[in-house]
Design a protein around this motif. Sequence first.
Motif, PDB file in Angstrom:
ATOM      1  N   THR A 183     124.375 -78.010 -12.899  1.00 13.64           N
ATOM      2  CA  THR A 183     124.013 -78.057 -14.325  1.00 13.64           C
ATOM      3  C   THR A 183     124.413 -79.365 -15.003  1.00 13.64           C
ATOM      4  N   LYS A 184     125.058 -80.282 -14.279  1.00 15.72           N
ATOM      5  CA  LYS A 184     125.426 -81.566 -14.877  1.00 15.72           C
ATOM      6  C   LYS A 184     124.245 -82.534 -14.776  1.00 15.72           C
ATOM      7  N   SER A 185     124.124 -83.391 -15.763  1.00 16.40           N
ATOM      8  CA  SER A 185     123.014 -84.334 -15.775  1.00 16.40           C
ATOM      9  C   SER A 185     123.221 -85.429 -14.740  1.00 16.40           C
ATOM     10  N   VAL A 186     122.122 -86.083 -14.390  1.00 17.34           N
ATOM     11  CA  VAL A 186     122.180 -87.207 -13.452  1.00 17.34           C
ATOM     12  C   VAL A 186     123.079 -88.302 -14.008  1.00 17.34           C
ATOM     13  N   SER A 187     123.033 -88.529 -15.309  1.00 19.69           N
ATOM     14  CA  SER A 187     123.851 -89.589 -15.912  1.00 19.69           C
ATOM     15  C   SER A 187     125.339 -89.296 -15.775  1.00 19.69           C
ATOM     16  N   VAL A 188     125.736 -88.037 -15.917  1.00 22.34           N
ATOM     17  CA  VAL A 188     127.151 -87.676 -15.769  1.00 22.34           C
ATOM     18  C   VAL A 188     127.573 -87.840 -14.316  1.00 22.34           C
ATOM     19  N   ILE A 189     126.724 -87.404 -13.384  1.00 24.14           N
ATOM     20  CA  ILE A 189     127.037 -87.572 -11.960  1.00 24.14           C
ATOM     21  C   ILE A 189     127.199 -89.051 -11.628  1.00 24.14           C
ATOM     22  N   LYS A 190     126.338 -89.880 -12.222  1.00 23.45           N
ATOM     23  CA  LYS A 190     126.415 -91.312 -11.954  1.00 23.45           C
ATOM     24  C   LYS A 190     127.729 -91.902 -12.467  1.00 23.45           C
ATOM     25  N   GLU A 191     128.227 -91.392 -13.574  1.00 20.62           N
ATOM     26  CA  GLU A 191     129.510 -91.870 -14.096  1.00 20.62           C
ATOM     27  C   GLU A 191     130.637 -91.584 -13.100  1.00 20.62           C
ATOM     28  N   VAL A 192     130.602 -90.394 -12.512  1.00 20.09           N
ATOM     29  CA  VAL A 192     131.624 -90.039 -11.533  1.00 20.09           C
ATOM     30  C   VAL A 192     131.430 -90.859 -10.259  1.00 20.09           C
ATOM     31  N   TYR A 193     130.178 -91.062  -9.885  1.00 17.45           N
ATOM     32  CA  TYR A 193     129.872 -91.915  -8.729  1.00 17.45           C
ATOM     33  C   TYR A 193     130.380 -93.335  -8.955  1.00 17.45           C
ATOM     34  N   ASP A 194     130.144 -93.866 -10.133  1.00 15.70           N
ATOM     35  CA  ASP A 194     130.577 -95.233 -10.440  1.00 15.70           C
ATOM     36  C   ASP A 194     132.100 -95.357 -10.450  1.00 15.70           C
ATOM     37  N   ALA A 195     132.779 -94.231 -10.624  1.00 12.48           N
ATOM     38  CA  ALA A 195     134.243 -94.230 -10.572  1.00 12.48           C
ATOM     39  C   ALA A 195     134.743 -94.183  -9.131  1.00 12.48           C
ATOM     40  N   GLY A 196     133.812 -94.136  -8.186  1.00  9.78           N
ATOM     41  CA  GLY A 196     134.185 -94.212  -6.777  1.00  9.78           C
ATOM     42  C   GLY A 196     134.051 -92.935  -5.978  1.00  9.78           C
ATOM     43  N   ARG A 201     132.203 -89.760  -4.013  1.00  5.36           N
ATOM     44  CA  ARG A 201     130.984 -89.653  -3.203  1.00  5.36           C
ATOM     45  C   ARG A 201     130.607 -88.226  -2.814  1.00  5.36           C
ATOM     46  N   HIS A 202     131.539 -87.296  -2.823  1.00  5.90           N
ATOM     47  CA  HIS A 202     131.238 -85.923  -2.406  1.00  5.90           C
ATOM     48  C   HIS A 202     130.941 -85.051  -3.631  1.00  5.90           C
ATOM     49  N   PHE A 203     129.718 -84.526  -3.684  1.00  4.42           N
ATOM     50  CA  PHE A 203     129.286 -83.679  -4.801  1.00  4.42           C
ATOM     51  C   PHE A 203     128.714 -82.369  -4.259  1.00  4.42           C
ATOM     52  N   GLY A 204     128.903 -81.290  -5.012  1.00  3.75           N
ATOM     53  CA  GLY A 204     128.416 -79.984  -4.598  1.00  3.75           C
ATOM     54  C   GLY A 204     127.405 -79.420  -5.573  1.00  3.75           C
ATOM     55  N   GLU A 205     126.350 -78.828  -5.028  1.00  2.00           N
ATOM     56  CA  GLU A 205     125.317 -78.184  -5.843  1.00  2.00           C
ATOM     57  C   GLU A 205     125.086 -76.753  -5.369  1.00  2.00           C
ATOM     58  N   ASN A 206     124.739 -75.875  -6.331  1.00  2.00           N
ATOM     59  CA  ASN A 206     124.541 -74.455  -6.037  1.00  2.00           C
ATOM     60  C   ASN A 206     123.097 -74.042  -5.858  1.00  2.00           C
ATOM     61  N   TYR A 207     122.179 -74.825  -6.399  1.00  4.38           N
ATOM     62  CA  TYR A 207     120.786 -74.399  -6.419  1.00  4.38           C
ATOM     63  C   TYR A 207     119.899 -75.406  -5.708  1.00  4.38           C
ATOM     64  N   VAL A 208     119.037 -74.898  -4.833  1.00  8.06           N
ATOM     65  CA  VAL A 208     118.209 -75.760  -3.984  1.00  8.06           C
ATOM     66  C   VAL A 208     117.345 -76.696  -4.813  1.00  8.06           C
ATOM     67  N   GLN A 209     116.595 -76.153  -5.755  1.00  6.83           N
ATOM     68  CA  GLN A 209     115.664 -76.992  -6.512  1.00  6.83           C
ATOM     69  C   GLN A 209     116.391 -78.020  -7.361  1.00  6.83           C
ATOM     70  N   GLU A 210     117.521 -77.648  -7.920  1.00  2.72           N
ATOM     71  CA  GLU A 210     118.286 -78.590  -8.730  1.00  2.72           C
ATOM     72  C   GLU A 210     118.757 -79.771  -7.878  1.00  2.72           C
ATOM     73  N   LEU A 211     119.208 -79.476  -6.672  1.00  2.00           N
ATOM     74  CA  LEU A 211     119.647 -80.547  -5.780  1.00  2.00           C
ATOM     75  C   LEU A 211     118.475 -81.418  -5.344  1.00  2.00           C
ATOM     76  N   ILE A 212     117.353 -80.800  -5.025  1.00  2.00           N
ATOM     77  CA  ILE A 212     116.164 -81.556  -4.623  1.00  2.00           C
ATOM     78  C   ILE A 212     115.697 -82.474  -5.747  1.00  2.00           C
ATOM     79  N   ASP A 213     115.816 -82.012  -6.990  1.00  2.00           N
ATOM     80  CA  ASP A 213     115.410 -82.827  -8.132  1.00  2.00           C
ATOM     81  C   ASP A 213     116.372 -83.989  -8.376  1.00  2.00           C
ATOM     82  N   LYS A 214     117.660 -83.749  -8.208  1.00  2.00           N
ATOM     83  CA  LYS A 214     118.663 -84.758  -8.524  1.00  2.00           C
ATOM     84  C   LYS A 214     118.802 -85.827  -7.448  1.00  2.00           C
TER      85      LYS A 214
END
Length: 228
Positions: free
Chosen positions: A42-55, A57-70
Amino acid sequence: MAHSLESAAANALRLVLERIEVAVHQAGRSSSQVRLVAVSKTKSVSVIKEVYDAGHRHFGENYVQELIDKAPQLSNDIQWHFIGHLQSNKAKNLVANVPNLYMVESVDSTKIANSLDRAVSGLERKSLKVLVQVNTSGEKSKSGVEPSECIELARHVYTQCPNLQFSGLMTIGMLDYTCTPENFKMLANCREEICTALGIREEGCELSMGMSNDFELAVSGLLYYRPY
């Protein structure tokens, strides 16, 4: 002042990592034994990118379509963990559309294992890491095999699914945390039994357990924390 320009997401990541470091030290463990999976459902791509930019790399998703979209909107060096309940008819879609899928943590039946194995076999990718989900709390609302059935399912993945890499066990304890220590201890016991039965080292059998309110206990019992 050093953190004055830090985003809220990056700040939250830093604080959690600091708490993990304290828990690791108190447990007499090495930080290399603990992996933080940042749950980004449920987190936006922009929020995930902020965490990614902080270094991170491991992220977890619960829903197939949401992960495929992101996934296509983010860097391909992210290591995605699928942690939700997976329907067998969605296994092929998940594997085919997320090339940097690192691990599926919620294998709870031979049907799911076989579907993932077939999906991976049709692609030019390395074997997929999977965890067997164990229902350690006994709650009927929870997915996962009964502890008494974990050896059988682990053996199936290990011996009958050549395109999957059996990598360990996952559990979600009671949401009120009343039985968290028992849930985690039960998962550790399952690992011991599986490793003995399959003749593998415990170091190669990960435990995925712990959430925001109980991850220090997960660290003391080993292995990763999923901050929901």
